[in-house]
Write an enzyme that holds these catalytic residues in place. Structure first.
Site, PDB file in Angstrom:
ATOM      1  N   ASP A 457      38.631  47.347  39.954  1.00  0.00           N
ATOM      2  CA  ASP A 457      38.356  46.344  41.087  1.00  0.00           C
ATOM      3  C   ASP A 457      37.467  47.473  41.860  1.00  0.00           C
ATOM      4  O   ASP A 457      37.545  48.458  42.017  1.00  0.00           O
ATOM      5  CB  ASP A 457      39.432  45.880  41.730  1.00  0.00           C
ATOM      6  CG  ASP A 457      39.186  44.514  42.582  1.00  0.00           C
ATOM      7  OD1 ASP A 457      37.738  44.340  42.632  1.00  0.00           O
ATOM      8  OD2 ASP A 457      40.179  43.861  42.580  1.00  0.00           O
ATOM      9  N   ASP A 526      36.421  35.452  42.934  1.00  0.00           N
ATOM     10  CA  ASP A 526      37.934  35.272  43.178  1.00  0.00           C
ATOM     11  C   ASP A 526      38.258  33.709  43.351  1.00  0.00           C
ATOM     12  O   ASP A 526      39.430  33.436  43.507  1.00  0.00           O
ATOM     13  CB  ASP A 526      38.387  35.973  44.412  1.00  0.00           C
ATOM     14  CG  ASP A 526      38.414  37.595  44.447  1.00  0.00           C
ATOM     15  OD1 ASP A 526      38.387  37.842  43.361  1.00  0.00           O
ATOM     16  OD2 ASP A 526      38.149  38.125  45.422  1.00  0.00           O
TER      17      ASP A 526
END
Length: 718
Positions: A457, A526
Site C-alpha cells: 500500500d 477503496d
C-alpha cells in the site's frame, strides 16, 4: 523484422496490423538543424508503399510565425524555430536554453533501434529508442540522455517522446478522471484546439487521472473505427499533453515529472526515461482495449499465465482490532466459502492499534502476537489457504521507533513544516539506505512466515518533497523515489520468486504499466460499493485486463456509501475481475454464507475465461442502465449481465453477443436465464451476435439490482 530500413535514414516499425514510419530530416543548417520526424502511423502498409509514405510530407507555407515542420518530430526540443509543446527542454551552463542536435548514427538490435543525436557544443548525447515485437501492435519508445560534457545539464521537460496523429476531419479524446473512491471515470470529448494536459503531481500515478489517452476522428464506436492510444509506463508523477494545432495537426507528448522540478544530469551521468507506448487499432475502442490487454499479458505481467486465487481480506471486518483468535475465526469462515488466500491487513505490527502510530515498525505486535505470526499462518494453511500480509513500506508515523531513530529518512525541506496526511510522512526511497532497510525487513518477513502474497500500500501524496542531502540533485527525488520503489519490488521478487504482490495506493492511486511489470494485480478502488464499482471497472478496462483487477464483495449496507445491494449482485460485479471477499463474515447469516459459497464455486468455474479471455463491453451504461460484459477464451464464452434499476421498457432490452464464430453453434452450459436460454439449448453464432438474447434481468417491472451469469461453449458447426 519488426524494425526495417526503408531508405537512407528512414525506418519502419511494422506490427501485425500497423506501420509506424520515421526518419531523420535535415533542415537549412545540415549540421545542427536535424529533426527525427514521424512520416506515418496507421494501418499496415505493403512493403512497396513504405518509401512512398516517407517522401510526401504535407506542404505548408512558411511564415515568420510558423515553421511548417514544427509538429512532426519524435522529440521536439526547446530550441530553434519551434513554438509547439517541447518534449525536451535543457538548460546548459550559463543559462543557455536552445538545444541544437546533430545526427550521429543509428544503432540497431533485435526488434529495436536507437537513433543517436548530439548537441556538440555542450556534450549532450540523446538516444531515441523505438522497439516493437512481432506479436503485438504496440510500439514502445523511450529516450536516453547522457551528459558527456564538462558542466551539469538541467531538464525542465524530458519526455519519452511525441506521437503525431494523422490528419482527420475532427479529433476526439477519451481518457479517465477521478478521485479517491471514484477512480477511472470515463470521459470522452472533442479535442479542443490548444494544449490539453493530463497530469499527476502527487508522486504516484494518482487518482485524478491515468497516464493514457485514446484519440479518434469522432466516429469510433465500441465496435468500429480507428483509434490511436498513447500510454506512459510510469508509477510516479507524470504529464501527458495533447497538442491540437490551429492548422489541424495533433501530437501527444508524455513523460515523467510535472511542472516545477527539474531533472539534473551531472557530467558522466546518464538517464533513461520511462517507456511511452503507442497503439493503432481499427475496430473501435473494444479492439484497442483487447490489444492492450493482450500486450499486458504477453509483455508486461511477470506471471501472466497463472490464475489469481479467491482471496479474503480482514480489513473491513476488524479494522485495527487484529488478534490471532479473531483472524482465525474469520479464516475458518473464509475457507468455508472457498477462499484460497487469506490476507491479514493493517494492525498486525508494532504499536499499531490506530492510524497515528506504529507505521514503520515492521515486526508483529508484542501485545497481540507475543509469539509472532507463526501460529496464525499455520492455522491458515491448515484450513487449506495460503497466507498474505498488508504492508506499507514507503510510509512512517512520527509516533514510531523508526522515525524517532531516523527522522532524516522522510521527505522534508530544512526549516519547513513536515505536514502529515493520515498521520503519515513519506520515506525517501531515492536514498540507498532506505531501500536497503526496506528490502531487509520485507525479505525477512516473507522468508520467516513463508508468505505467498503482499498487499503493498501507499496511502498519501508527496508534500514538502525535499531531499537536503542531494544538493543540486534534490529534484531527482521525483524520479529516483519511483525508481527505488521499483528496484525494491524487483529485488524482492528476485529473492522470493514465489511471492505475488498487489499494488495499492489508497485504492487505485498506483495503477500503470510500470507497476504491473513487477506486481500481479492492483487494488482498483477503496470504494467497494457494487454499483460504483461498475463505473470504476468500466473505465479501468479500457487499458488494463480483468486479470489484474482486484474486486471485493463487502457488506451491505456498504461501509463507504451505505447503499444496500443484494449479495448476488455484489458477487456478479466482483466476478468481472479477480474475486475477493472483504466483509465481516462473523455477521453474515447462514443463508448468506451458503449463497456466497455457491457464488465462489461459480466464479472458480469461469475464472480462466474472465482472467485470461478477450473482453467485450456489450451494451448499456454500467451502474446506470442495463449492461453486460463478455469474455471469450478458446471455445468458452462467459457473460455477466446487470440491471441496477428497474427500466420502464427502455433499451437495451436484447443482449447481442460479440467475438463469436458466426458459423459455429454454441451450447448454454450455465444459465440463470432459464426462461430464454436454458442449459442445453443451442444457438448459432450469427443469431447470438446479430439478433441476441432476451435476459430476465433486463426485462422491465422487476426489482432493482438484478444480475445473472451465462456461459456457453462452442460445440461445432451446423
Amino acid at each position: 523484422m519488426p524494425i526495417t530500413p526503408v531508405a537512407e535514414r528512414t525506418w519502419a516499425a511494422v506490427t501485425p496490423a500497423s506501420t509506424y514510419l520515421f526518419g531523420v530530416e535535415t533542415g537549412a543548417d545540415a549540421g545542427t538543424d536535424v529533426r527525427v520526424v514521424q512520416w506515418y502511423w496507421g494501418p499496415r502498409l505493403p512493403e512497396a508503399a513504405l518509401a512512398e509514405a516517407a517522401r510526401f510530407p504535407i506542404p505548408r507555407q512558411e511564415t515568420g510565425f510558423l515553421d511548417p515542420r514544427d509538429v512532426d518530430e519524435l522529440l521536439p526540443v526547446d530550441g530553434g524555430r519551434r513554438w509547439g509543446v517541447p518534449s525536451l527542454q535543457a538548460v546548459y551552463e550559463g543559462g543557455v536554453r536552445s538545444v541544437e542536435l546533430s545526427y550521429v548514427e543509428a544503432v540497431t538490435g533485435p526488434g529495436e533501434i536507437e537513433l543517436v543525436l548530439r548537441d556538440e557544443a555542450y556534450g549532450l548525447r540523446v538516444g531515441l529508442h523505438v522497439r516493437c515485437a512481432e506479436d503485438t501492435d504496440v510500439v514502445e519508445r523511450w529516450v536516453t540522455v547522457a551528459n558527456e560534457g564538462a558542466a551539469p545539464v538541467r531538464f525542465g521537460r524530458l519526455d519519452s517522446g511525441s506521437w503525431v496523429l494523422p490528419e482527420r476531419p475532427a479529433h476526439r479524446c477519451t481518457g479517465v478522471f477521478g478521485a479517491w473512491g471514484r477512480e477511472t471515470q470515463l470521459q470522452r470529448t472533442g479535442l479542443p484546439v490548444g494544449e490539453t494536459t493530463f497530469t499527476s503531481r502527487t508522486g504516484t500515478t494518482g487518482h485524478r487521472a491515468n497516464p493514457w489517452i485514446m484519440i479518434d476522428a469522432g466516429d469510433a464506436t465500441e465496435e468500429s473505427g480507428e483509434v490511436w492510444t498513447v500510454a506512459l509506463a510510469w508509477s510516479g508523477s507524470w504529464r501527458l499533453t495533447a497538442q491540437h494545432r490551429s492548422e489541424g495537426d495533433v501530437a501527444v507528448t508524455c513523460g515523467s515529472g510535472h511542472d516545477g522540478p527539474h531533472a539534473h544530469l551531472a557530467p558522466g551521468e546518464r538517464l533513461r526515461t520511462p517507456s511511452a507506448l503507442g497503439l493503432y487499432a481499427d475496430g473501435g475502442y473494444g479492439a484497442a482495449s483487447r490489444a492492450w490487454h493482450a500486450y499486458t499479458r504477453g509483455h508486461v505481467l511477470p506471471a501472466p499465465d497463472e490464475e489469481r486465487p479467491v482471496l479474503y481480506n480482514s480489513w473491513e471486518a476488524t479494522g485495527f482490532d487484529v488478534s490471532e483468535a479473531g483472524q482465525l475465526e474469520l479464516a475458518a469462515r473464509a475457507a468455508g466459502l472457498g477462499a484460497e488466500l487469506f490476507v491479514v491487513d493493517d494492525g498486525w505490527f508494532g504499536t499499531r492499534d490506530r492510524d497515528s502510530r506504529g507505521l514503520g515498525d515492521w515486526w508483529p505486535s508484542p501485545g497481540r502476537f507475543p509469539d509472532g505470526l507463526t501460529r496464525l499462518f499455520d492455522g491458515v494453511r491448515a484450513l487449506g489457504m495460503v497466507p498474505g500480509l498488508w504492508v506499507e513500506p514507503e510510509m512512517v508515523n512520527p509516533d514510531s521507533d523508526l522515525y524517532r531513530a531516523r527522522p532524516d529518512w522522510v521527505l522534508h525541506h530544512p526549516g519547513r513544516r513536515r505536514d502529515t496526511m493520515r498521520n503519515q510522512l513519506v520515506l525517501n526511497f531515492a536514498r540507498t539506505d532506505v531501500r536497503e532497510w526496506a528490502i531487509g525487513w520485507l525479505d525477512g518477513l516473507v522468508g520467516e512466515y513463508h508468505l505467498a502474497y503482499l498487499k503493498w500500500d501507499m496511502n498519501r501524496s508527496f508534500s514538502q518533497a525535499g531531499w537536503p542531502e542531494a544538493g543540486e540533485r534534490a529534484d531527482m527525488l521525483w524520479i529516483e523515489h519511483t525508481d527505488g520503489v521499483h528496484a525494491v519490488m524487483d529485488e524482492l521478487r528476485r529473492r522470493r520468486p514465489g511471492l505475488r504482490i498487489e499494488s495499492c495506493s489508497g485504492g487505485g492511486g498506483r495503477v500503470d504499466l510500470a507497476v504491473l511489470r513487477r506486481t500481479d494485480l492492483v487494488w482498483t478502488s477503496d470504494n467497494t460499493d457494487a454499483r460504483d464499482r461498475q463505473t470504476i471497472q468500466h473505465g479501468f478496462s479500457y487499458l488494463y485486463p480483468a486479470g489484474t483487477m482486484s474486486a471485493w464483495v463487502t457488506d451491505s449496507p456498504n461501509p463507504h456509501t451505505r447503499r444496500r445491494v443484494p449479495l448476488r449482485y455484489r458477487f456478479h460485479v466482483a466476478m468481472a475481475g479477480i474475486l475477493g471477499i472483504g466483509g465481516n463474515l462473523t455477521a453474515w447469516s447462514a443463508e448468506e454464507l451458503a449463497e456466497a459459497a455457491g457464488l465462489v464455486a461459480a466464479y472458480k468455474a469461469i475464472r480462466p475465461v474472465v482472467q485470461h479471455g478477450r473482453l467485450y463491453r456489450l451494451a448499456g451504461t454500467p451502474g446506470l442502465t442495463a449492461s453486460a460484459v463478455q469474455y471469450v477464451l478458446d471455445d468458452r464464452v462467459v457473460v455477466l449481465a446487470y440491471n441496477p434499476f428497474t427500466l420502464d421498457g427502455r433499451p437495451p432490452r436484447r443482449l447481442r453477443l460479440a467475438g463469436l464464430d458466426p458459423e459455429a453453434v454454441y451450447e448454454v452450459v450455465t444459465s440463470e436465464a432459464a426462461t430464454t436460454a436454458p442449459v442445453g439449448s443451442r444457438w448459432h453464432g450469427r443469431t447470438l451476435t446479430a439478433h441476441g438474447l432476451i435476459l430476465p434481468s433486463w426485462l422491465p417491472n422487476g426489482p432493482d439490482y438484478r444480475s445473472e451469469l451465462l456461459e456457453l461453449r462452442r460445440v461445432g458447426t451446423p
